[in-house]
Design an enzyme around this catalytic site. Structure first.
Site, PDB file in Angstrom:
ATOM      1  N   LYS A  26       8.649 -50.483  -2.510  1.00  0.00           N
ATOM      2  CA  LYS A  26       8.054 -50.077  -1.242  1.00  0.00           C
ATOM      3  C   LYS A  26       6.869 -49.184  -1.545  1.00  0.00           C
ATOM      4  O   LYS A  26       7.019 -48.108  -2.125  1.00  0.00           O
ATOM      5  CB  LYS A  26       9.080 -49.336  -0.399  1.00  0.00           C
ATOM      6  CG  LYS A  26       8.525 -48.852   0.938  1.00  0.00           C
ATOM      7  CD  LYS A  26       9.609 -48.217   1.792  1.00  0.00           C
ATOM      8  CE  LYS A  26       9.044 -47.708   3.099  1.00  0.00           C
ATOM      9  NZ  LYS A  26      10.086 -47.085   3.925  1.00  0.00           N
ATOM     10  N   LYS A  77       7.402 -54.597  -0.103  1.00  0.00           N
ATOM     11  CA  LYS A  77       6.886 -54.140   1.178  1.00  0.00           C
ATOM     12  C   LYS A  77       5.637 -53.296   0.973  1.00  0.00           C
ATOM     13  O   LYS A  77       5.669 -52.411   0.116  1.00  0.00           O
ATOM     14  CB  LYS A  77       7.969 -53.296   1.859  1.00  0.00           C
ATOM     15  CG  LYS A  77       7.578 -52.723   3.181  1.00  0.00           C
ATOM     16  CD  LYS A  77       8.668 -51.834   3.705  1.00  0.00           C
ATOM     17  CE  LYS A  77       8.168 -51.182   4.978  1.00  0.00           C
ATOM     18  NZ  LYS A  77       9.023 -50.151   5.456  1.00  0.00           N
TER      19      LYS A  77
HETATM   20  C1  PBG Z   1      10.932 -45.605   6.889  1.00  0.00           C
HETATM   21  C2  PBG Z   1      10.406 -46.955   7.134  1.00  0.00           C
HETATM   22  C3  PBG Z   1       9.054 -47.271   7.310  1.00  0.00           C
HETATM   23  C4  PBG Z   1       9.011 -48.637   7.564  1.00  0.00           C
HETATM   24  C5  PBG Z   1      10.313 -49.127   7.512  1.00  0.00           C
HETATM   25  N1  PBG Z   1      11.166 -48.073   7.232  1.00  0.00           N
HETATM   26  C6  PBG Z   1       7.869 -46.407   7.350  1.00  0.00           C
HETATM   27  C7  PBG Z   1       7.639 -45.400   6.330  1.00  0.00           C
HETATM   28  O1  PBG Z   1       8.104 -45.498   5.194  1.00  0.00           O
HETATM   29  O2  PBG Z   1       6.939 -44.458   6.669  1.00  0.00           O
HETATM   30  C8  PBG Z   1       7.755 -49.388   7.848  1.00  0.00           C
HETATM   31  C9  PBG Z   1       7.901 -50.642   8.597  1.00  0.00           C
HETATM   32  C10 PBG Z   1       6.650 -51.119   9.227  1.00  0.00           C
HETATM   33  O3  PBG Z   1       5.560 -50.546   9.079  1.00  0.00           O
HETATM   34  O4  PBG Z   1       6.765 -52.131   9.922  1.00  0.00           O
HETATM   35  N2  PBG Z   1      11.972 -45.536   5.983  1.00  0.00           N
HETATM   36 ZN    ZN Z   2      12.518 -43.367   5.894  1.00  0.00          ZN
END
Ligand code: PBG
Ligand code: ZN
Length: 322
Positions: free
Chosen positions: A192, A245
Site C-alpha cells: 500500500k 494499492k
Molecule cells: C485507510 C484506508 C485508506 C484507503 C483504504 N483504507 C486511506 C488511507 O490510507 O489514508 C484508501 C481507499 C481509497 O482511496 O479508495 N486505512
Molecule cells: Zn487506516
C-alpha cells in the site's frame, strides 16, 4: 510474400480476447455511517455517485449489487464516537459488527470483507496507536487482533488489514486461530503506497489525519522491490490474498507480484482513480464507460485476480448491455 502474417485478420474477433472483466472478480467498497439513521444515505461530495449508508440502506445496497452479479463487498465503518485509541473498532455492537450481522442474515452468500484499521475510529486519524506524536507499530498489533476477532464473530468472511503495520498479518492470524476462527481469511493490504489518490476517500470515510502524514507506515511510490518484500512477508505471515494499492498508477507492481507469487492478488482501484474518471466525464472530457472499462481491464491484464472498485455496479451494467 510479405506480409504473410496479417495481425488484422483476427483483430475484431472476441474469440482471441485475452482478458475479460467479470462481476465475479469485483469487490464493491461501501461506507457505513453510524450517524445515519433508518433507510437514509448521504451523497459523498468528494466522490460523485458514491454514498455513506446507514446500516439498513447498506443492506439494501448490498442486495441490489448482488442482484447485478456483485457478490463481494468491502465494508468501511464510520463510528458515532471516536477516541484516542479507536476502541469503537472492536465494540461488538459497533457499526461494522452490526452491519455484518445484518448483511449475513439477509444474504448469507454475499462475501463480506471488512476493512480492518484504526484511522476511522481514532480522533487523530492515524492507522495505528499514537504515542508521543509517533504511530507505534507493536502496541497497535494487539488492537488489530481484537478488531479482527470482533469482525469474525459478527460473521465476516474475510478481514482486510489496511494499516501497513509490520507483523499485522501474523498477529491477526494468531488471534483469529486462538479464538477458533480458523476459516476467516485475511486479505492483506500488502503493498500500500503513500498515495495522494486517497484524498477523496478520507472525506468519504472521515479518516483524515490531524498531524503528520502516513509516510512512516505506507510505502514510498518510488519503490518497486520493496513492494515484493512486503508481499513476501505477508504471505509468510499467513495472508490468503495479497493486495497492491492503488491500481492504475501501479500496474508494474501488479504484474511483478503476479509473476513472482502464486497467491490470489487483489488490486484496489482507489478513490482518486474513481474521481479522475468521474470528474473528467462529468465535464464531458472523457467517456465514463469507455475509460472505466479500459482502466479496469488494464488492471486485470497486468495480473490482478480481484479488483476492488467503486465502479463495480457500472461494470455490471456495461457487461449486461453487451
Ligand atoms: C485507510 C484506508 C485508506 C484507503 C483504504 N483504507 C486511506 C488511507 O490510507 O489514508 C484508501 C481507499 C481509497 O482511496 O479508495 N486505512
Ligand atoms: Zn487506516
Amino acid at each position: 510474400m510479405f506480409p504473410a502474417v496479417r495481425m488484422r485478420r483476427l483483430r475484431s474477433l472476441k474469440l482471441i480476447r485475452e482478458t475479460w472483466l467479470s462481476t465475479d472478480d469485483l469487490i464493491l467498497p461501501l461506507f457505513i455511517d453510524e450517524n445515519i439513521e433508518g433507510e437514509n444515505k448521504k451523497p459523498i461530495d468528494s466522490m460523485p455517485g458514491q454514498y455513506r449508508f446507514s446500516i439498513e440502506s447498506a443492506v439494501k445496497e448490498v442486495l441490489e449489487a448482488y442482484s447485478m452479479g456483485i457478490k463481494s463487498v468491502l465494508l468501511f465503518g464510520i463510528p458515532a464516537r471516536k477516541d484516542e485509541t479507536g476502541s469503537e473498532a472492536f465494540n461488538t455492537e459497533g457499526v461494522i459488527q452490526r452491519a455484518v450481522r445484518r448483511i449475513k442474515k439477509e444474504a448469507d452468500d454475499v462475501v463480506v470483507i471488512t476493512d480492518l484499521c484504526l484511522c476511522e475510529y481514532t480522533t487523530h486519524g492515524h492507522c495505528g496507536l499514537v504515542e508521543n506524536g509517533q504511530v507505534v507499530n507493536d502496541p497497535t498489533l494487539e488492537v488489530l487482533g481484537k478488531i479482527a476477532v470482533s469482525h469474525a464473530e459478527a460473521g465476516a468472511d474475510i478481514v482486510a488489514p489496511s494499516g501497513m503495520m509490520d507483523g499485522m498479518v501474523k498477529a491477526i492470524r494468531e488471534k483469529l486461530d486462538e479464538e477458533g476462527f480458523t476459516d476467516t481469511a485475511i486479505m492483506a493490504y500488502s503493498a500500500k503506497y503513500n498515495s495522494a489518490l486517497y484524498g477523496p476517500f478520507r472525506e468519504a470515510a472521515d479518516s483524515g489525519y490531524k498531524f503528520g502524514d502516513r509516510s512512516s507506515y505506507q510505502m514510498d511510490f518510488s519503490n518497486a522491490r520493496e513492494a515484493l518484500r512486503e508481499v513476501e512477508l505477508d504471505i509468510k505471515e499467513g495472508a490468503d490474498i495479497v493486495m497492491v494499492k492503488p491500481a492504475i498508477f501501479y500496474l508494474d507492481i501488479i504484474s511483478e507480484v503476479r509473476a513472482r507469487f502464486d497467491v490470489p492478488l487483489a488490486a484496489y482501484n482507489v478513490s482518486g482513480e474513481y474521481l479522475m474518471i468521474t470528474a473528467a466525464s462529468e465535464k464531458g472530457y472523457l467517456n465514463r464507460e469507455e475509460v472505466l472499462m479500459e482502466g479496469l481491464t488494464a488492471i486485470k491484464r497486468a495480473g490482478a485476480d480481484l479488483i476492488i472498485t467503486y465502479f463495480a455496479k457500472d461494470v455490471a451494467e456495461v457487461l449486461r448491455q453487451r
